[in-house]
Scaffold this active site. Sequence first.
Site: not given
Length: 275
Positions: A186, A196-197
């Site tokens: 992201d 990121n996640k």
Amino acid sequence: MLPPQVRSVLEELRAERIRGASWMAKRGAEAYLILANLLEGEDLEKALLELKRELPAVNPTMASLYNLTRFIPITGDASLVISRAEEFLHLIDEAKKTIGNIGSELIEDGDTVITHSFSSAVFEVLRTARSRGVDFKVILTESAPDYEGIVLASELEKLGIEFELITDAQLGLFAGRSTLALVGADNITKDGAVINKAGTYLLALACHDNGVPFYVTAESFKLHPELRSSEVEILERPYARQGYRVRNFLFDVTPWKYIRGIITELGILVPPREI
């Protein structure tokens, strides 16, 4: 004052739980198209300034929204805004295809690819490898609490790609059973870290410990031109189970030293030198 049609897109972005930075950027560009078809001149210019403030605030962790607002000029010329927004949408599609072609070259017959969450860029790599006739399997996490991994499993099933779905807690156990790790991003910071996640960092650590190459897939508009990893605002959403508050940061930070390369439409970049 932003028109209701644009406000509706912003609310849609705020409510989204599954789709990531690429989809957010695409819908953001579409919001610009809506705006430019409704306003012009001074009214358009004022609305563009407002959207430039509000769009990145939808999810301050995502570099794509920030870079989108840098791509669209502040102008009263509606045709120029439409042209730039359409160019951005075209670049999104072309970038993903190129990433799919580049990334699929890393997957060979017999490989087991492990991933976390649902990245449209990772999916494009897997889809392209499958279309080339490569025989491989995928290990994917369910990606709690929003379960993006279940959505990815459904898409892999449609393509006939063999997969194994695991709980997030088993990342360490299954990393050693894979030959390649692919995740999305992201935000990629100026100092080469990947946002990121949440759980991505744990997967990177497990892969590092097991000697599994860890790659990130990301369009170049996810590279943040200014922020370092310590400066990124990590979004947290309220979450509770059985009456107890559970901490729920959506993202974590993976340092560059655990990343073999970042697959972009510009080629595979080695962080942080080539960022």
